[in-house]
Design a protein around this motif. Sequence first.
Motif, PDB file in Angstrom:
ATOM      1  N   GLN A   1       0.807  -1.211   0.000  1.00  0.00           N
ATOM      2  CA  GLN A   1       0.000   0.000   0.000  1.00  0.00           C
ATOM      3  C   GLN A   1       0.844   1.266   0.000  1.00  0.00           C
ATOM      4  N   ASP A   2       1.809   1.333   0.900  1.00  0.00           N
ATOM      5  CA  ASP A   2       2.603   2.562   1.043  1.00  0.00           C
ATOM      6  C   ASP A   2       3.864   2.432   0.198  1.00  0.00           C
TER       7      ASP A   2
ATOM      8  N   ALA B   1      -2.642   6.152  -2.013  1.00  0.00           N
ATOM      9  CA  ALA B   1      -1.837   7.287  -1.573  1.00  0.00           C
ATOM     10  C   ALA B   1      -1.501   8.257  -2.707  1.00  0.00           C
TER      11      ALA B   1
ATOM     12  N   TYR C   1       6.335   4.259  -0.013  1.00  0.00           N
ATOM     13  CA  TYR C   1       7.554   4.778   0.616  1.00  0.00           C
ATOM     14  C   TYR C   1       8.085   3.808   1.663  1.00  0.00           C
ATOM     15  N   SER C   2       7.215   3.380   2.603  1.00  0.00           N
ATOM     16  CA  SER C   2       7.685   2.505   3.679  1.00  0.00           C
ATOM     17  C   SER C   2       8.023   1.105   3.180  1.00  0.00           C
TER      18      SER C   2
END
Length: 317
Positions: free
Chosen positions: A93-94, A180, A96-97
């Motif tokens: 989902q993220d 996002a 970046y992380s």
Amino acid sequence: MTNPLIEAKNLRKYFKTPGGVLHAVEDVSFQIDSCRTLGVVGESGCGKSTLGRTVLRLHEATAGEVWFQGENILKYNRKKMRDVHKNMQMIFQDPYSSLDPRMSVYNIIAEPVNEICRKSYSKQEAEEKIRQIMELCGLPLRYANRYPHELDGGRRQRVGLARAMVVEPRFIVCDEPVSALDVSIQAQILNLLMDLQEQRGLAYMFITHDLCVVRHISDEIMVMYMGQVVEYASKEELFNHPLHPYTKALLSAIPTTDLSRRSRIRYTLQGEVASPVNPSPGCRFAPRCPYAEERCKGSCRLRKVAPKHYVACHQFE
């Protein structure tokens, strides 16, 4: 009749907590064929992401079966699962992380090749494969030596997509891959996923809470509530003839600019969400359902009410 590419049967995932046992996924069954997309929708905390991770064995299932290409992969050892993961990948989902901030874009995409397919390609072949997948996913080679913090959200998500695609999987779990991103970038990523599916015959499990997105990309849709499937149908059937009260509430919450539809019936939910820790038997949606009856406290399982349309509600017995 050919077997589906991937099939889950009565899949369960429980977590032990100080307060008791959290029933994150409860008796979930589905199947996905090649070139098909199963959309999984529901509010935050309903178990969508846990389901995707359990299917890939990033979480170990408490019970049930996951059949991939005719074999139950829950019985595989770690070495055999390593080979399976070449064909089963995940977009997180993220954007970046989920990317290592200490690794360059090139190394992030190269890592699955080095870990899973190290014996399949020479160094030159691996480098050429990585360049091809970067181009395919809309990542110019000038980004190869950049780091995740130097990219915008759309390009970071393309890196995550390239990392999943580089080992040429047959099945991908897409865990809210566009939530996002802004709308224009969402459209680019969705169109890219659909193009890759057509080119490579991929099967997707597309997890999202955005019903507009799931309507655009899915073939079948599974609606989850507190770890359970409450409705399962084709995209057209679900949007045209929703049956479960929770599904109706979700669909009525979709914003619209069509003035002719603004007078449609709005389904609003009342009451408190029940706890998924040590849940009571029966329908978990009952505390918020306007049609709840005494019999809703008993077992409520999915039942077929029309061709390829299943619902877990006593109204349709």
